[in-house]
Design a protein around this motif. Sequence first.
Motif, short mmCIF file in Angstrom:
data_model
loop_
_atom_site.label_atom_id
_atom_site.label_comp_id
_atom_site.label_asym_id
_atom_site.label_seq_id
_atom_site.Cartn_x
_atom_site.Cartn_y
_atom_site.Cartn_z
N VAL A 225 0.84 -1.21 0.00
CA VAL A 225 0.00 0.00 0.00
C VAL A 225 0.87 1.26 0.00
N GLN A 226 2.06 1.15 0.59
CA GLN A 226 2.97 2.32 0.57
C GLN A 226 3.36 2.65 -0.87
N LEU A 227 3.62 1.59 -1.66
CA LEU A 227 3.98 1.82 -3.06
C LEU A 227 2.88 2.60 -3.78
N VAL A 228 1.62 2.26 -3.46
CA VAL A 228 0.50 2.95 -4.10
C VAL A 228 0.43 4.40 -3.65
N TYR A 229 0.48 4.61 -2.31
CA TYR A 229 0.25 5.99 -1.87
C TYR A 229 1.45 6.91 -2.13
N HIS A 230 2.64 6.34 -2.33
CA HIS A 230 3.75 7.19 -2.77
C HIS A 230 3.48 7.74 -4.16
N ARG A 231 2.68 7.00 -4.92
CA ARG A 231 2.35 7.41 -6.29
C ARG A 231 1.13 8.35 -6.28
N THR A 232 0.10 8.00 -5.46
CA THR A 232 -1.19 8.71 -5.55
C THR A 232 -1.40 9.70 -4.41
N TYR A 233 -0.59 9.67 -3.36
CA TYR A 233 -0.73 10.53 -2.18
C TYR A 233 -2.02 10.29 -1.41
N GLN A 234 -2.72 9.17 -1.65
CA GLN A 234 -3.93 8.87 -0.88
C GLN A 234 -3.51 8.04 0.35
N VAL A 235 -2.78 8.70 1.26
CA VAL A 235 -2.13 7.97 2.36
C VAL A 235 -3.15 7.31 3.29
N ILE A 236 -4.10 8.11 3.79
CA ILE A 236 -5.04 7.58 4.80
C ILE A 236 -5.87 6.42 4.26
N PRO A 237 -6.55 6.57 3.11
CA PRO A 237 -7.38 5.43 2.66
C PRO A 237 -6.55 4.17 2.42
N LEU A 238 -5.32 4.30 1.96
CA LEU A 238 -4.52 3.09 1.70
C LEU A 238 -4.03 2.46 2.99
N LEU A 239 -3.74 3.30 3.99
CA LEU A 239 -3.40 2.71 5.30
C LEU A 239 -4.62 2.00 5.87
N LEU A 240 -5.83 2.55 5.59
CA LEU A 240 -7.05 1.87 6.05
C LEU A 240 -7.19 0.50 5.37
N VAL A 241 -6.81 0.44 4.09
CA VAL A 241 -6.87 -0.85 3.37
C VAL A 241 -6.02 -1.89 4.12
N ALA A 242 -4.77 -1.50 4.44
CA ALA A 242 -3.89 -2.43 5.15
C ALA A 242 -4.47 -2.78 6.53
N THR A 243 -4.94 -1.73 7.24
CA THR A 243 -5.45 -1.96 8.60
C THR A 243 -6.61 -2.94 8.59
N ILE A 244 -7.56 -2.71 7.66
CA ILE A 244 -8.74 -3.58 7.63
C ILE A 244 -8.32 -5.03 7.36
N TRP A 245 -7.35 -5.23 6.46
CA TRP A 245 -6.88 -6.60 6.20
C TRP A 245 -6.25 -7.22 7.43
N TYR A 246 -5.45 -6.42 8.16
CA TYR A 246 -4.85 -6.94 9.40
C TYR A 246 -5.94 -7.35 10.40
N VAL A 247 -6.99 -6.50 10.49
CA VAL A 247 -8.09 -6.81 11.42
C VAL A 247 -8.79 -8.09 11.01
N VAL A 248 -9.04 -8.24 9.71
CA VAL A 248 -9.75 -9.43 9.22
C VAL A 248 -8.95 -10.69 9.56
N VAL A 249 -7.66 -10.66 9.22
CA VAL A 249 -6.83 -11.86 9.45
C VAL A 249 -6.72 -12.16 10.95
N THR A 250 -6.52 -11.11 11.76
CA THR A 250 -6.43 -11.30 13.22
C THR A 250 -7.69 -11.95 13.76
N SER A 251 -8.87 -11.51 13.26
CA SER A 251 -10.13 -12.06 13.72
C SER A 251 -10.22 -13.55 13.39
N VAL A 252 -9.82 -13.89 12.16
CA VAL A 252 -9.87 -15.31 11.75
C VAL A 252 -8.94 -16.13 12.65
#
Lengths: 304, 265
Positions: free
Chosen positions: A257-284
């Motif tokens: 996600v860092q690679l993406v936001y370094h290109r698009t500057y959409q830092v917060i939404p892309l960090l949210l993408v990573a965060t939500i995935w971490y939450v999903v996997v942790t829950s499982v």
Amino acid sequence: MPVNDAVLSDPSASPDHRPLDPPGAPPAADALKVVPVRRTGQWTAAAVVLLLAMDVNSLVRNDAFQWGVVGEYFTTTAVLRGLGLTLWLTVLVTALGFVLGTLLAVLRMSSNKVLRSVSWGYIWLFRSMPVLVQLLFWFNIGALYPQLGIGIPFGPELLTVKTVNLLGPVTIAIIGLTLHEAAYAAEVVRGGLLSVEKGQLEAAQALGLGAWRRLRRIVLPQAMRAIVPPAGNMLIGTLKGTSIVSVIAVQDLLYSVQLVYHRTYQVIPLLLVATIWYVVVTSVLGVGQHYVERHYARGTAGAR
Amino acid sequence: MSTATTPAPPAGTRPMVEVRAVHKSFGALEVLRGIDLQVRTGEVAVVLGPSGSGKSTLLRTINHLEKVDSGRISVDGALVGYRRSGDKLYELREREILKQRTHIGFVFQNFNLFPHLTVLDNITEAPLAALRRPRKDVLATARALLDRVGLADKADAYPRQLSGGQQQRVAIARALALEPKLLLFDEPTSALDPELVGEVLAVIKDLARQGTTMIVVTHEIGFAREVADTVVFMDGGRIVEQGPPGQVLDHPRHERTKSFLSKVL
């Protein structure tokens, strides 16, 4: 019990006097109503939760979070590939870490003084060193040993490779995280082994079971009850801890996600993408841990 | 100690257990101060004595759960835990000690059943691991043993689902599964509720009737009177007196035996 009544009641009272009734109370029915303690804490907590819910509401409705962008990137190939690497790196590091950690724990508790000291030294060293420092060290090992070779000691080398070619970033990530994980796993496993009653080991010895069989069949399965909860903790910690490998350019979930936001500057939404995935996997993983715990609780009261 | 050079004595007189001049200390505390004891094949020896008299330690040295500081112990003619060469004793490797232990059954005060294994798995674990017999035979033997201790219907239960008395009967069946030459009982009824003591003693009595060689450490004087061939009274790390129950329990010669018996009877 008449004896108790006699003790509790006024000695001058009539034989059918009920000492539990307050004076002047109407003759009560035998079934007295029970009033539970008021749960004021529960109401206070509910009020606090309501306030927090309002914050969540602002989070969800605030356009600055760009939930549309989150949805757009959530399942892109780059993100999923990063997630895949994070997952297999977590599984591999945890598995290798616990194999090495179990070995260290057994050595630490062995009667062999040399092996005991080696294990103690390992745990001391790798728990003292920040994992980030360790990764950077391995990353720069090429500066210390530019070439690695297999050969006859003090004789000719048969095979030589450049260290940089042998140890790519992913290999370094596996080595560094495993060595770190093993030191912690060793203490978790040792705690589990210590939790098993001494009599269990004696019974196994009295039955003539060999050391390996005692460990595998008698001690470890019982130790697992004490090992699984902290091991679950470590697994989840490792899942998120692998994000540290982004500093050596391993393309895990965070780095992707860092690679993406370094290109698009959409830092917060892309960090949210990573965060939500971490939450999903942790829950499982949490659900999985519940079933593993139930498996190792067999034979104990309350879990059949 | 070699039986090959001497003619085999008649059955029932051959020593199964020989303890000679055994000393054992834990730190500064000397718990065994020179023990000599013989138990013949088929004999039931009951060891009595106050707490701390060294009776459990003695029992544990017989299957080498405790090492001795000096002296020697042999079971069925073989030194336990050591190999003799000249006038020296060499400690055996663990593998050899484990093999010796398969001939000596041990029943613990706290049962020490494996809580994560079913009753049947508890009993079959050692025969499967140590004797390398076919699984089918081991299972059949285990079920027969469970039947013998009156727990045929509990094969698939876990130990904690059983009462203390049932657990101890399973522990006895587990010890018997290796077909030991000798059974050692370390206060087998001390951890039980009073109403459960009888069922465990009944199983031990049954074994005694069938001629099993046993050493039983216990506080059950009535059991000693009924089952023992020899009663051994220990105090302060020494054997104070020993003999048939009628003699030791009813006509003790030693003051300490008298005062102990007067307290427990």
